[in-house]
Design a protein around this motif. Structure first.
Motif, PDB file in Angstrom:
ATOM      1  N   GLY A 451       0.735  -1.219  -0.045  1.00 18.84           N
ATOM      2  CA  GLY A 451      -0.092   0.171  -0.038  1.00 18.84           C
ATOM      3  C   GLY A 451       0.781   1.172   0.113  1.00 18.84           C
ATOM      4  O   GLY A 451       0.636   2.075  -0.777  1.00 18.84           O
ATOM      5  N   LEU A 452       1.971   1.299   0.714  1.00 16.49           N
ATOM      6  CA  LEU A 452       2.891   2.386   0.913  1.00 16.49           C
ATOM      7  C   LEU A 452       3.537   2.750  -0.527  1.00 16.49           C
ATOM      8  O   LEU A 452       3.852   3.764  -0.921  1.00 16.49           O
ATOM      9  CB  LEU A 452       3.832   2.334   1.925  1.00 16.49           C
ATOM     10  CG  LEU A 452       3.335   2.179   3.192  1.00 16.49           C
ATOM     11  CD1 LEU A 452       4.487   1.819   4.262  1.00 16.49           C
ATOM     12  CD2 LEU A 452       2.551   3.561   3.834  1.00 16.49           C
ATOM     13  N   LEU A 453       3.864   1.505  -1.137  1.00 14.18           N
ATOM     14  CA  LEU A 453       4.582   1.808  -2.569  1.00 14.18           C
ATOM     15  C   LEU A 453       3.454   2.034  -3.783  1.00 14.18           C
ATOM     16  O   LEU A 453       3.949   1.647  -4.817  1.00 14.18           O
ATOM     17  CB  LEU A 453       5.291   0.409  -3.014  1.00 14.18           C
ATOM     18  CG  LEU A 453       6.351   0.169  -1.703  1.00 14.18           C
ATOM     19  CD1 LEU A 453       7.358  -0.917  -2.505  1.00 14.18           C
ATOM     20  CD2 LEU A 453       7.367   1.414  -1.565  1.00 14.18           C
ATOM     21  N   LYS A 454       2.010   2.203  -3.371  1.00 12.49           N
ATOM     22  CA  LYS A 454       1.011   2.373  -4.286  1.00 12.49           C
ATOM     23  C   LYS A 454       1.023   1.332  -5.148  1.00 12.49           C
ATOM     24  O   LYS A 454       0.657   1.412  -6.431  1.00 12.49           O
ATOM     25  CB  LYS A 454       1.460   3.708  -5.189  1.00 12.49           C
ATOM     26  CG  LYS A 454       1.375   5.038  -4.383  1.00 12.49           C
ATOM     27  CD  LYS A 454       1.952   6.178  -5.230  1.00 12.49           C
ATOM     28  CE  LYS A 454       1.782   7.266  -4.344  1.00 12.49           C
ATOM     29  NZ  LYS A 454       2.826   7.400  -3.282  1.00 12.49           N
ATOM     30  N   VAL A 626      11.048  -4.354  -7.745  1.00 10.72           N
ATOM     31  CA  VAL A 626      10.856  -4.327  -6.337  1.00 10.72           C
ATOM     32  C   VAL A 626       8.929  -4.863  -6.297  1.00 10.72           C
ATOM     33  O   VAL A 626       8.482  -5.525  -5.406  1.00 10.72           O
ATOM     34  CB  VAL A 626      10.941  -3.194  -5.509  1.00 10.72           C
ATOM     35  CG1 VAL A 626       9.987  -2.156  -5.913  1.00 10.72           C
ATOM     36  CG2 VAL A 626      10.850  -3.408  -4.133  1.00 10.72           C
ATOM     37  N   GLN A 627       8.366  -4.150  -7.324  1.00 11.78           N
ATOM     38  CA  GLN A 627       6.802  -4.362  -7.104  1.00 11.78           C
ATOM     39  C   GLN A 627       6.736  -5.717  -7.645  1.00 11.78           C
ATOM     40  O   GLN A 627       5.761  -6.471  -6.910  1.00 11.78           O
ATOM     41  CB  GLN A 627       6.192  -3.412  -8.232  1.00 11.78           C
ATOM     42  CG  GLN A 627       6.221  -1.835  -7.708  1.00 11.78           C
ATOM     43  CD  GLN A 627       5.483  -1.049  -8.512  1.00 11.78           C
ATOM     44  OE1 GLN A 627       4.643  -1.533  -9.229  1.00 11.78           O
ATOM     45  NE2 GLN A 627       5.632   0.306  -8.700  1.00 11.78           N
ATOM     46  N   LYS A 628       7.181  -6.233  -8.558  1.00 10.82           N
ATOM     47  CA  LYS A 628       7.013  -7.627  -9.060  1.00 10.82           C
ATOM     48  C   LYS A 628       7.395  -8.473  -7.895  1.00 10.82           C
ATOM     49  O   LYS A 628       6.941  -9.652  -7.712  1.00 10.82           O
ATOM     50  CB  LYS A 628       7.825  -7.914 -10.227  1.00 10.82           C
ATOM     51  CG  LYS A 628       7.724  -9.583 -10.854  1.00 10.82           C
ATOM     52  CD  LYS A 628       8.621  -9.805 -12.119  1.00 10.82           C
ATOM     53  CE  LYS A 628       7.831 -11.116 -12.644  1.00 10.82           C
ATOM     54  NZ  LYS A 628       8.205 -12.199 -11.533  1.00 10.82           N
ATOM     55  N   TYR A 629       8.533  -8.173  -7.261  1.00 15.17           N
ATOM     56  CA  TYR A 629       9.429  -9.447  -6.264  1.00 15.17           C
ATOM     57  C   TYR A 629       8.069  -9.214  -5.073  1.00 15.17           C
ATOM     58  O   TYR A 629       7.596 -10.285  -4.506  1.00 15.17           O
ATOM     59  CB  TYR A 629      10.517  -8.939  -5.758  1.00 15.17           C
ATOM     60  CG  TYR A 629      10.865  -9.551  -4.218  1.00 15.17           C
ATOM     61  CD1 TYR A 629      11.473 -10.869  -4.447  1.00 15.17           C
ATOM     62  CD2 TYR A 629      10.940  -9.012  -3.085  1.00 15.17           C
ATOM     63  CE1 TYR A 629      11.527 -11.565  -3.513  1.00 15.17           C
ATOM     64  CE2 TYR A 629      11.211  -9.635  -1.961  1.00 15.17           C
ATOM     65  CZ  TYR A 629      11.715 -10.785  -2.001  1.00 15.17           C
ATOM     66  OH  TYR A 629      12.104 -11.304  -1.050  1.00 15.17           O
ATOM     67  N   SER A 634       3.898 -11.894  -1.801  1.00 13.71           N
ATOM     68  CA  SER A 634       2.893 -11.714  -0.864  1.00 13.71           C
ATOM     69  C   SER A 634       1.758 -12.889  -1.335  1.00 13.71           C
ATOM     70  O   SER A 634       1.351 -13.448  -0.489  1.00 13.71           O
ATOM     71  CB  SER A 634       2.141 -10.611  -1.128  1.00 13.71           C
ATOM     72  OG  SER A 634       1.742 -10.147  -2.405  1.00 13.71           O
ATOM     73  N   ASN A 635       1.940 -13.242  -2.683  1.00  8.53           N
ATOM     74  CA  ASN A 635       0.924 -14.564  -2.992  1.00  8.53           C
ATOM     75  C   ASN A 635       1.498 -15.706  -2.581  1.00  8.53           C
ATOM     76  O   ASN A 635       0.807 -16.463  -2.056  1.00  8.53           O
ATOM     77  CB  ASN A 635       1.134 -14.326  -4.530  1.00  8.53           C
ATOM     78  CG  ASN A 635       0.322 -13.311  -5.189  1.00  8.53           C
ATOM     79  OD1 ASN A 635      -0.574 -12.820  -4.552  1.00  8.53           O
ATOM     80  ND2 ASN A 635       0.694 -13.100  -6.489  1.00  8.53           N
TER      81      ASN A 635
END
Length: 854
Positions: A451-454, A626-629, A634-635
């Protein structure tokens, strides 16, 4: 006792003896050990089960024409038998030890008119001097004769005419105690155990009748039905009767005697039915030419509505000789699972009926095993060594787990031996600190790193990070550089992970030193190296006193040679890295030798804590990577139900799914409920809120089952403190005398301090002197004569109740229930310390006395 060619009977007074009869009567004694049987009787011993033997004791061949037999039911005349004969006579005889019954042996009873058969004989279970006999129909005689065995052989009238009688006829008693059923027939009979003067009988092949000997002229109850044979009463529940017809069995309830409550159809003609004397509602059935005895559990049959189908369990008990037909059976009088089957005089089997064993765990950790009437309980006393989640939750409760609302880290310390839970409470504490620093009133925004990283779906602003080429901070070597990515969002994510911002050296140092004090110097050194502080990492490794310190010193030497970075040095570090067992030591070498800036070996090492991997990714991965990681991580954590994933998801819909998976995998509803109330899920949709409510209600119910009522009350208090939506509405209001409406100035009480008018204090807002609806003055205090005006303990609840109460109890309204005069609580209390009458002039009400009486 029902008639038959061959029968078997257990002794009603001696649980080790039974008889068989047909052409003769034979007495057996059951022994558990063949060694107890006398050697001279070895030829009279037969094995009837794997562990029991029947020893032949005696035989009786004195009585002929045996039709039916009934065993005397008490010990004062042991082994006294009543034998019904085919000529309609009843003879008293004995078998085995006959000392106690010798005076009755030889007595004979016969009706005035000769009959062709005796259908049954039955001793009264309490008035044992009475013996019932059932006869065939005779137009000038009764079919039921109740004999008194204490009667003399001949009456006075018979003595007067004795010259006309033969010797054999003069020894027969032919005057019954009572006669019933004139010119009728009776096929079955059973005494009631609790009412020995009453009995039920099958009459004329079409009626069941209940008679009372105190008035035998007419039946007490009757019903018309073809099921009139083999009538028997359940000894455990006398309102339940069973009887049979040709190929069906009827079960009756005397409270509704109009029709059977259960009808059991059979494929063959029924020979015999009987209730198990030691079990409730267990009916046994034997059919003609059948090798099995059927058992029906009638205990839970339904009385009344025809729309409800009764549930009856059926079992078939097979004889050991499956090809041979059973001719009779007998239940043991005291042991519920012991059954004798009679095939022939040479084939008698004792069968143990094994019931299904049911197990039940109680909420207080008692294991109950039930089989028939036997119930065994096992108490689990040593909770410390059991890894079951129930014991874990109880151990946590004893440590006040989840009760620390102000210092949330105390909750983490109570589960210091469970890293997954400790990490969750550290994350909750980080979010609360972050929100308090930002002066957020709505601390229900428990966002995760995504959430913080949008990275959520409801944002239109993609992540934009700055990339810097940074060198090592505590070395003069300028050739060592690494790409570092930074942004406000990444800095906030680093705070959630405990690392602190990149520019907050103190927070980062505190985190490293905390790890070192906790005994994990390898982790402290790795975090220092990830922060580009080689000297700090070397310090942690060199002063370590833990096991394997030699390995740590070897790692320190390798780090010290990082300035070389030759091909040989890289090769040596790679070889050494694969031999290391500690994940953070492997991460140190993976970081030093990485030239592609992808750091795969570090990010995919599951032995490294999730928060450290997340913080590392926030520091060294590009925006896309970073978003992909984070999405992949999380999944993966959601699938396995790892609570560390809440650091990424936050308490959002995705976080609720993760928490639900955690509950499915661990059954830890306690942690799920506590996280839910601390995170106050006000932003979830209805389906997610219902799932959260299920965890909370489940944990509350579990605490009640464990009788932890005080703990459940504390849990409710914490929940009400954090979640305004579950706070109960006020049930008592102070009402204005003029307009009749509540005087609570709700709108003023809920006004934030920032919106108060200039120069107006919140205390003034919360002390109204007039009704907020009609603006009339409030009543005056009877003692100080000032207008009452108080919020009655209501406070501004928007800040989760963390402020002090706005209204002390001394300012609360109080009044007499009789005269309705009152005032401030402190003033009224002070007044009545010295007075008993109302403080209002001309009011003579004894307020204090009346209140005590009330």
């Amino acid at each position: 006792m029902a008639s038959g060619k061959s029968e078997i009977l257990w002794s009603p007074v001696d649980p080790t003896e039974f008889i068989t009869y047909g052409s003769e009567i034979t007495l057996y004694r059951v022994e558990d050990d063949i060694a107890q049987c006398h050697l001279e009787q070895h030829n009279k011993v037969r094995q009837i089960s794997d562990s029991t033997y029947a020893v032949h004791v005696a035989s009786n061949t004195d009585v002929a024409l045996i039709k039916c037999v009934s065993w005397y039911p008490k010990t004062d005349k042991k082994n006294l038998l009543a034998v019904g004969q085919a000529n309609g006579h009843v003879v008293l005889t004995s078998i085995g030890n006959t000392t106690s019954s010798s005076e009755f042996v030889g007595k004979e009873f016969a009706a005035k008119h000769a009959r062709t058969s005796c259908n049954y004989v039955s001793w009264n279970p309490k008035d044992t001097h009475l013996l019932a006999e059932g006869l065939e129909k005779h137009r000038n005689d009764s079919c039921i004769a109740i004999w008194d065995i204490n009667s003399s052989v001949m009456s006075e009238s018979m003595w007067a005419s004795s010259s006309r009688l033969s010797y054999s006829e003069s020894s027969i008693i032919n005057k019954p105690y009572q006669e019933i059923g004139y010119s009728e027939s009776s096929s079955s009979f059973s005494w009631f155990y609790s009412s020995p003067k009453t009995f039920i009988t099958g009459m004329n092949n079409r009626q069941l009748r209940i008679y009372d000997l105190r008035d035998g002229s007419k039946p007490v109850k009757l019903t018309s039905h073809k099921s009139v044979h083999g009538v028997c009463i359940d000894p455990k529940f006398e309102d339940r009767i069973a009887s049979f017809g040709d190929a069906f069995i009827s079960v009756w309830d005397l409270r509704n005697f109009d029709k059977p409550i259960v009808t059991l159809q059979q494929n063959k003609h029924v020979l015999k039915i009987n209730w198990c004397p030691a079990r409730n509602g267990m009916l046994s059935v034997l059919c003609k030419d059948s090798p099995v005895v059927s058992m029906y559990d009638i205990e839970h049959s339904v009385l009344g509505s025809d729309d409800i189908e009764p549930v009856i369990r059926e079992r078939n008990i097979e004889s050991k000789m499956q090809r041979q037909y059973v001719s009779s059976f007998a239940w043991h009088p005291t042991k519920e699972n012991r059954l004798l089957t009679f095939v022939s005089p040479d084939t008698i089997n004792e069968i143990t009926v094994f019931d299904k064993m049911t197990m039940q765990w109680s909420a207080l950790f008692k294991l109950t095993l039930a089989s028939g009437q036997k119930v065994v309980e096992y108490n689990i006393t040593n909770e410390e060594y059991l890894d079951d989640i129930s014991f874990k939750m109880r151990r946590r409760i004893k440590k006040a787990y989840g009760e620390f609302t102000e210092n949330v880290l105390e909750n983490a310390r109570t589960v210091s031996d469970e890293p997954e839970l400790r990490g969750v409470w550290e994350w909750i504490n980080s979010v609360r600190l972050k929100n308090s620093l930002e002066n957020r009133n709505n601390v229900s925004e428990f966002q995760g790193v995504k959430g913080l990283l949008k990275m959520t779906d409801n944002t239109d602003y993609p992540l934009r990070s700055n990339c810097e080429i940074c060198g090592w901070e505590d070395t003069d070597e300028q050739t060592l550089t690494v790409r570092v990515y930074d942004s406000e969002e990444r800095s906030q994510a680093l705070e959630l992970c405990g690392w602190g911002r990149n520019d907050n050296l103190k927070a980062r140092t505190n985190y490293m030193e905390y790890s070192f004090r906790s005994g994990n110097c390898a982790k402290a050194a790795a975090i220092a190296l990830f922060s580009r502080r080689i000297k700090k990492a070397l310090d942690f490794l060199s002063i370590s006193q833990e096991d394997g310190s030699a390995t740590l010193k070897t790692v320190a030497i390798a780090i010290a040679g990082v300035t070389d970075r030759s091909a040989l040095w890289k090769k040596t570090c790679n070889e050494l890295r694969h031999d290391l067992k500690h994940p953070y030591l492997r991460a140190i070498f993976a970081f030093l030798v990485d030239d592609n800036n992808d750091f795969t070996d570090i990010l995919n090492d599951e032995e490294i804590e999730v928060k450290d991997r997340v913080a590392f990714a926030c520091t060294y991965l590009t925006d896309d990577k970073v978003q992909k990681y984070f999405e992949d991580l999380s999944n993966k954590l959601k699938v396995i139900g790892d609570l560390n994933g809440l650091l990424l998801t936050g308490f959002t819909s995705e976080g609720v799914d993760l928490l639900g998976r955690y509950v499915d995998c661990s059954d830890d509803v306690q942690t799920a409920a506590l996280i839910s109330i601390y995170c106050c899920p006000n932003t979830l949709d209805k389906s997610e809120l219902s799932k959260v409510s299920m965890w909370i209600d489940g944990y509350r119910a579990l605490l009640d089952q464990w009788k932890f009522y005080n703990i459940r009350a504390k849990f409710d208090i914490i929940r009400n403190k954090f979640d305004l939506s579950v706070r109960p509405a006020p049930q008592v209001h102070v009402r204005c005398n003029f307009c009749g409406k509540s005087i609570n100035n709700t709108s003023a009480m809920q006004m934030p301090r920032s919106r108060l008018p200039p120069g107006v204090s919140s205390h003034a807002i919360h002390k109204p002197k007039t009704c907020p609806n009609c603006r009339k003055s409030l009543p005056r205090c009877s003692v100080c004569l000032n207008n009452l005006g108080t919020a009655s303990g209501m406070g501004n609840l928007q800040h989760r109740g963390l402020q002090s109460k706005l209204t002390p109890i001394s300012d609360w309204f109080t009044w007499c229930q009789s005269c309705r005069h009152g005032g401030h609580a402190a003033h009224i209390s002070t007044w009545f310390r010295e007075h008993s009458e109302c403080p209002v002039t001309a009011c003579s009400c004894k307020c204090m006395i009346d209140s005590k009486n009330d």
